[in-house]
Design a protein around this motif. Structure first.
Motif, mmCIF file in Angstrom:
data_model
loop_
_atom_site.group_PDB
_atom_site.id
_atom_site.type_symbol
_atom_site.label_atom_id
_atom_site.label_comp_id
_atom_site.label_asym_id
_atom_site.label_seq_id
_atom_site.Cartn_x
_atom_site.Cartn_y
_atom_site.Cartn_z
ATOM 1 N N ARG A 44 -5.429 -0.310 22.072
ATOM 2 C CA ARG A 44 -4.351 -0.327 23.315
ATOM 3 C C ARG A 44 -3.832 0.930 23.398
ATOM 4 N NH1 ARG A 44 -2.593 -5.010 25.735
ATOM 5 N NH2 ARG A 44 -3.750 -6.415 24.144
ATOM 6 N N GLY A 45 -3.637 0.761 24.802
ATOM 7 C CA GLY A 45 -2.765 2.317 24.913
ATOM 8 C C GLY A 45 -3.522 3.560 24.726
ATOM 9 N N ARG A 46 -5.018 3.673 24.273
ATOM 10 C CA ARG A 46 -5.472 4.658 24.289
ATOM 11 C C ARG A 46 -6.831 4.665 24.827
ATOM 12 N NH1 ARG A 46 -4.225 4.289 17.569
ATOM 13 N NH2 ARG A 46 -2.280 5.190 17.846
ATOM 14 N N PRO A 47 -6.686 5.017 26.167
ATOM 15 C CA PRO A 47 -7.843 4.886 27.042
ATOM 16 C C PRO A 47 -8.688 6.267 27.093
ATOM 17 C CG PRO A 47 -5.904 5.632 28.355
ATOM 18 C CD PRO A 47 -5.460 5.217 26.994
ATOM 19 N N LEU A 48 -9.978 6.267 27.273
ATOM 20 C CA LEU A 48 -10.792 7.668 27.496
ATOM 21 C C LEU A 48 -10.245 8.357 28.496
ATOM 22 C CD1 LEU A 48 -13.519 8.669 26.771
ATOM 23 C CD2 LEU A 48 -14.257 8.008 29.134
ATOM 24 N N PRO A 49 -9.684 9.672 27.873
ATOM 25 C CA PRO A 49 -8.753 10.558 28.807
ATOM 26 C C PRO A 49 -9.605 10.668 30.135
ATOM 27 C CG PRO A 49 -8.991 11.453 26.389
ATOM 28 C CD PRO A 49 -9.891 10.153 26.560
ATOM 29 N N GLY A 50 -8.946 10.796 31.192
ATOM 30 C CA GLY A 50 -9.274 10.829 32.458
ATOM 31 C C GLY A 50 -9.426 9.549 33.057
ATOM 32 N N VAL A 123 -23.975 8.936 38.395
ATOM 33 C CA VAL A 123 -23.386 10.075 37.317
ATOM 34 C C VAL A 123 -22.178 10.664 37.771
ATOM 35 C CG1 VAL A 123 -23.833 11.523 35.656
ATOM 36 C CG2 VAL A 123 -25.627 10.001 36.218
ATOM 37 N N SER A 124 -21.157 10.587 37.113
ATOM 38 C CA SER A 124 -19.923 11.651 37.639
ATOM 39 C C SER A 124 -20.229 12.963 37.920
ATOM 40 C CB SER A 124 -18.727 11.409 36.752
ATOM 41 O OG SER A 124 -19.130 11.834 35.417
ATOM 42 N N PRO A 125 -19.505 13.665 38.681
ATOM 43 C CA PRO A 125 -19.859 15.123 38.791
ATOM 44 C C PRO A 125 -19.935 15.938 37.440
ATOM 45 C CG PRO A 125 -18.356 14.458 40.374
ATOM 46 C CD PRO A 125 -18.455 13.356 39.352
ATOM 47 N N TYR A 126 -20.564 16.939 37.442
ATOM 48 C CA TYR A 126 -20.916 17.685 36.248
ATOM 49 C C TYR A 126 -19.540 18.596 35.966
ATOM 50 C CZ TYR A 126 -21.501 22.039 39.155
ATOM 51 O OH TYR A 126 -21.400 23.178 39.872
ATOM 52 N N ASP A 127 -18.501 18.879 36.792
ATOM 53 C CA ASP A 127 -17.671 19.699 36.752
ATOM 54 C C ASP A 127 -16.567 19.010 36.333
ATOM 55 O OD1 ASP A 127 -17.562 18.512 39.100
ATOM 56 O OD2 ASP A 127 -16.427 20.173 40.358
ATOM 57 N N ILE A 128 -16.563 17.670 36.205
ATOM 58 C CA ILE A 128 -15.312 17.109 35.504
ATOM 59 C C ILE A 128 -15.923 16.194 34.244
ATOM 60 C CG2 ILE A 128 -13.729 15.295 35.816
ATOM 61 C CD1 ILE A 128 -13.669 16.036 38.944
ATOM 62 N N CYS A 129 -15.359 16.410 33.270
ATOM 63 C CA CYS A 129 -15.863 15.765 32.031
ATOM 64 C C CYS A 129 -14.686 14.948 31.462
ATOM 65 C CB CYS A 129 -16.292 16.349 30.792
ATOM 66 S SG CYS A 129 -18.035 17.182 31.101
ATOM 67 N N TYR A 130 -14.844 13.807 30.730
ATOM 68 C CA TYR A 130 -14.038 12.668 30.301
ATOM 69 C C TYR A 130 -13.979 12.853 28.779
ATOM 70 C CZ TYR A 130 -14.014 11.395 35.091
ATOM 71 O OH TYR A 130 -14.099 11.196 36.632
ATOM 72 N N GLY A 131 -12.965 12.382 27.872
ATOM 73 C CA GLY A 131 -12.956 12.315 26.664
ATOM 74 C C GLY A 131 -13.338 13.553 26.167
ATOM 75 N N PHE A 132 -14.417 13.804 25.341
ATOM 76 C CA PHE A 132 -14.652 14.891 24.615
ATOM 77 C C PHE A 132 -16.171 15.230 25.033
ATOM 78 C CE2 PHE A 132 -16.035 17.659 21.128
ATOM 79 C CZ PHE A 132 -14.757 18.284 20.741
ATOM 80 N N VAL A 188 -6.535 14.118 15.019
ATOM 81 C CA VAL A 188 -6.448 13.629 16.331
ATOM 82 C C VAL A 188 -7.502 12.784 16.759
ATOM 83 C CG1 VAL A 188 -6.170 14.503 18.688
ATOM 84 C CG2 VAL A 188 -5.288 15.901 17.038
ATOM 85 N N GLU A 189 -7.283 11.593 17.384
ATOM 86 C CA GLU A 189 -8.070 10.699 17.925
ATOM 87 C C GLU A 189 -9.190 11.333 18.842
ATOM 88 O OE1 GLU A 189 -5.086 7.287 17.004
ATOM 89 O OE2 GLU A 189 -5.996 7.453 18.919
ATOM 90 N N ARG A 190 -10.290 11.213 18.917
ATOM 91 C CA ARG A 190 -11.346 11.539 19.741
ATOM 92 C C ARG A 190 -11.022 11.251 21.189
ATOM 93 N NH1 ARG A 190 -16.440 13.533 18.593
ATOM 94 N NH2 ARG A 190 -17.839 13.610 20.971
ATOM 95 N N TYR A 191 -10.637 9.997 21.490
ATOM 96 C CA TYR A 191 -10.621 9.556 22.827
ATOM 97 C C TYR A 191 -9.151 9.713 22.930
ATOM 98 C CZ TYR A 191 -15.220 7.837 22.809
ATOM 99 O OH TYR A 191 -16.544 7.714 22.223
ATOM 100 N N HIS A 192 -8.239 10.539 22.427
ATOM 101 C CA HIS A 192 -6.885 10.780 22.819
ATOM 102 C C HIS A 192 -6.380 12.103 22.490
ATOM 103 C CE1 HIS A 192 -3.155 8.803 24.207
ATOM 104 N NE2 HIS A 192 -2.587 8.966 23.149
ATOM 105 N N SER A 193 -7.343 12.853 22.451
ATOM 106 C CA SER A 193 -6.956 14.282 21.842
ATOM 107 C C SER A 193 -6.238 14.933 23.025
ATOM 108 C CB SER A 193 -8.372 15.103 21.659
ATOM 109 O OG SER A 193 -9.216 15.272 22.465
ATOM 110 N N ARG A 194 -6.613 14.785 24.243
ATOM 111 C CA ARG A 194 -6.155 15.189 25.498
ATOM 112 C C ARG A 194 -5.817 14.027 26.544
ATOM 113 N NH1 ARG A 194 -5.534 20.427 25.603
ATOM 114 N NH2 ARG A 194 -5.593 20.862 27.829
#
Length: 304
Positions: A44-50, A123-132, A188-194
């Protein structure tokens, strides 16, 4: 195909996550028991970055992952026998490195998957990545169509070693990805590193030092090392990273060995790609020797 291992990552809201977990975890344990797959959620409170969504990780044999995906989606679509949303949107998380093959030249592959499943797939655009280094695959349509789309997508990814190996470094609540610019051993958590920044944003610093742990099937470790260690030494020389392969132990629940890559993010990414290419080449070579190929795909409705 049905007995091969795979995984799926599905984005859900906090409210949906609560429905999936159930009181005292009863519902999620029941889904695991019924499907035979492993089901985990990011905290909880740790979403996929972005995004503002949490990640449901479903892993196991292909047939169990499909069964579990159906149970998870039914939780999102239905309340008892009542339809909550006949055309809810499902979002899968897929490594960026796998999306080119999934889309195909001129979008041919993704279009054929959409036509065959009768679902909308983008599929989301190639120039924007989420998570890692991940992208989002959005699926729209009725439940049966979405399940068919998930089945077809996972089928396309089944032979992509970059996809199958990516699950080895996924873990909830924490993972084996560590970043500490000053050399500290910060886990650092993978889905919370940034937390608030897609990886390819202007704030992405490719020169930050870090360590990535990935899994390589034991049968292909020799291809990564090379005769007398020449291949792995060449990868280290070209990229500037340090690579350590853990001896004598498998990643729990797999036949994979841990490969630890240390260096700048940019160098780690390059080394990971080179290792994946070596494994992919070895996989193709083994199939040619065996004269084998994949089995025919069966429709989702046959998954019981």
């Amino acid at each position: 195909m049905w007995e091969r291992r795979t995984h799926a990552r599905i984005l859900v809201s906090d409210a949906d996550a609560g429905c999936i977990i159930g009181k005292a975890g009863y519902d999620i344990h029941a889904m695991e028991a019924r499907s035979g797959a492993h089901i985990k959620l990011s905290g909880r409170g740790r979403p996929l970055p972005g995004t503002d969504r949490r990640v449901v990780l479903v892993s196991g044999l292909f047939r169990t992952v499909m069964d579990a995906a159906e149970l998870v989606l039914e939780k999102l679509f239905y309340l008892g026998d009542q339809v909550i949303d006949a055309e809810a949107t499902v979002v899968l998380v897929v490594p960026d490195a796998c999306c080119g093959a999934l889309i195909g030249k001129g979008g041919e592959v993704i279009k054929s998957l959409a036509e065959e499943s009768n679902a909308g797939i983008t599929v989301s655009p190639y120039d924007i990545c989420y998570g890692f280094h991940d992208r989002l695959v959005t699926i729209t349509g009725h439940l049966d169509n979405q399940l068919q789309a998930i089945f077809l997508i996972l089928s396309e990814l089944l032979d992509d070693v970059r996809y199958s190996s990516s699950v080895a470094s996924l873990s909830f609540p924490s993972s084996s990805v560590r970043y500490g610019g000053d050399g500290q051993d910060e886990h650092v958590e993978r889905y919370h590193s940034r937390p608030d920044t897609p990886v390819r944003s202007p704030d992405y610093d490719s020169h930050v030092q870090g360590t990535l742990t990935m899994g390589v099937a034991d049968e292909y470790v020799g291809a990564v090392i090379g005769y007398g260690g020449r291949t792995i030494q060449e990868i280290e020389r070209v990229t500037g990273v340090q690579i350590k392969i853990v001896k004598g132990e498998f990643i729990p629940g797999t036949n994979e060995r841990e490969v630890v890559i240390s260096g700048t993010r940019e160098a780690v990414d390059a080394a990971e790609a080179m290792i994946m290419q070596r494994v992919s080449d070895a996989t193709k070579g083994r199939r040619r020797q065996q004269g084998g190929g994949g089995g025919d795909r069966r429709p989702v409705k046959e998954v019981e």
